[in-house]
Design a protein around this motif. Structure first.
Motif, short mmCIF file in Angstrom:
data_model
loop_
_atom_site.label_atom_id
_atom_site.label_comp_id
_atom_site.label_asym_id
_atom_site.label_seq_id
_atom_site.Cartn_x
_atom_site.Cartn_y
_atom_site.Cartn_z
N ALA A 1 0.81 -1.22 0.00
CA ALA A 1 0.00 0.00 0.00
C ALA A 1 0.84 1.26 0.00
O ALA A 1 0.41 2.31 -0.49
CB ALA A 1 -0.93 0.00 1.20
N ARG B 1 -6.99 -3.24 -5.04
CA ARG B 1 -6.68 -1.80 -5.10
C ARG B 1 -7.48 -1.03 -4.05
O ARG B 1 -6.95 -0.14 -3.38
CB ARG B 1 -6.98 -1.25 -6.50
N GLU C 1 -6.13 1.18 -0.86
CA GLU C 1 -6.55 2.55 -0.58
C GLU C 1 -6.98 2.68 0.88
O GLU C 1 -6.66 3.66 1.56
CB GLU C 1 -7.69 2.95 -1.51
N ARG D 1 -3.89 2.69 3.09
CA ARG D 1 -3.20 3.99 3.06
C ARG D 1 -3.93 5.02 3.91
O ARG D 1 -3.31 5.85 4.57
CB ARG D 1 -3.07 4.47 1.61
N GLN E 1 3.92 1.68 -1.44
CA GLN E 1 4.91 1.73 -2.50
C GLN E 1 4.46 2.75 -3.54
O GLN E 1 3.28 3.12 -3.60
CB GLN E 1 5.07 0.35 -3.16
N PRO E 2 5.38 3.24 -4.38
CA PRO E 2 4.98 4.17 -5.45
C PRO E 2 3.91 3.54 -6.34
O PRO E 2 3.87 2.32 -6.54
CB PRO E 2 6.29 4.39 -6.22
N ASN E 3 3.05 4.38 -6.92
CA ASN E 3 1.97 3.88 -7.76
C ASN E 3 2.49 3.04 -8.92
O ASN E 3 1.87 2.05 -9.32
CB ASN E 3 1.14 5.05 -8.31
N SER E 4 3.65 3.44 -9.47
CA SER E 4 4.21 2.69 -10.60
C SER E 4 4.56 1.27 -10.19
O SER E 4 4.39 0.32 -10.98
CB SER E 4 5.46 3.40 -11.14
N TYR E 5 5.06 1.11 -8.96
CA TYR E 5 5.38 -0.24 -8.48
C TYR E 5 4.11 -1.06 -8.29
O TYR E 5 4.05 -2.23 -8.69
CB TYR E 5 6.16 -0.19 -7.17
N VAL E 6 3.09 -0.46 -7.68
CA VAL E 6 1.83 -1.18 -7.45
C VAL E 6 1.23 -1.62 -8.77
O VAL E 6 0.78 -2.78 -8.92
CB VAL E 6 0.84 -0.31 -6.66
N ASP E 7 1.22 -0.73 -9.76
CA ASP E 7 0.67 -1.08 -11.08
C ASP E 7 1.44 -2.23 -11.70
O ASP E 7 0.85 -3.18 -12.24
CB ASP E 7 0.72 0.14 -12.01
#
Length: 250
Positions: free
Chosen positions: A142, A173, A177, A180, A144-150
């Protein structure tokens, strides 16, 4: 059994580097006694994965080994700093405490403190687990950077482990959220039958999770009421560990 044999060959190759830093293919073949084609295939795979690097005719340890050794050293150092706080929490609630970190899309357990009533404690230190179905994993993911999660959600199949495992990526997802927003995560019997936990991340200066801590136990003890009782001392410990980690990093 075939996988074990292949891994044993890899382990034997790594053992050679305790003796000297560079090896030729022919010397490795002579030393280990395996067919040249087999050794070459293994060396090629290890080089592609950056566990080895090749300079002219010599093989040497690659950058992945340096990354792993650095991760291990950093984890062990922070473990020593965090241990008194984890022990205090364990003594207060008398359930299993885990300290974990992120390693290649998985959680790796670097400390496990058992309750005093554990008859046959089983250590999870060094064990890896999936992130999407563990409390510590979701706490790490939760934050981590959005790019990593994607990228993670593209790479990983959300296999069902129990009836409660989240297997829908959009649902995961939404779960991330919520984590976070609230700062902690739950494992509601999602990875292993009858095991529940509450987990929270330890963040760096940029708000990225570097470690996660959990309280885990059997569901007959880790009831909703018990978890609610544990939440206050647990989150206070997490707050202290977050401050400790910032000092540790600086």
């Amino acid at each position: 059994m075939e996988h074990f044999k292949a891994f044993k060959k890899v382990d034997e190759i790594f053992e050679l580097f305790f003796e000297q830093s560079k090896w030729r293919l022919s010397d490795i073949v002579d030393r280990l006694g395996y067919p040249k084609a087999t050794v070459h295939h293994i060396l090629a795979a290890m080089t592609e994965l950056d566990y080895l690097t090749k300079d002219r005719n010599f093989y040497m340890l690659g950058n992945r080994i340096l990354q792993l050794s650095g991760l291990m050293r950093r984890n062990l150092e922070f473990r020593e700093v965090a241990l008194p706080y984890l022990e205090k929490l364990r003594n207060e609630i008398n359930e299993t405490i885990h300290l974990t970190s992120l390693f290649r899309d998985q959680v790796i357990y670097i400390e496990c403190l058992h309750p005093t009533h554990a008859l046959r404690p089983h250590s999870t230190v060094g064990v890896t687990a999936s992130m999407y179905c563990t409390g510590v994993g979701k706490a790490l993911l939760a934050f981590q950077p959005n790019s990593y999660v994607d990228g993670y959600l593209e790479r990983v199949t959300l296999a069902r482990r129990t009836d409660n495992t989240i297997t829908d990526k959009e649902q995961l997802r939404k779960e991330l959220e919520w984590i976070r927003e609230h700062g902690y995560a739950y494992d509601r019997i999602e990875q292993e039958e009858s095991i529940k936990c509450i987990a929270a991340p330890i963040l760096d200066n940029h708000g990225v999770a570097k470690y996660a801590v959990s309280i885990a136990g059997p569901s007959n003890r880790m009831t909703d009421e018990a978890i609610e009782r544990y939440k206050e001392p647990f989150l206070k410990t997490i707050e202290k560990l977050n401050k400790l980690f910032i000092d540790f990093e600086t």
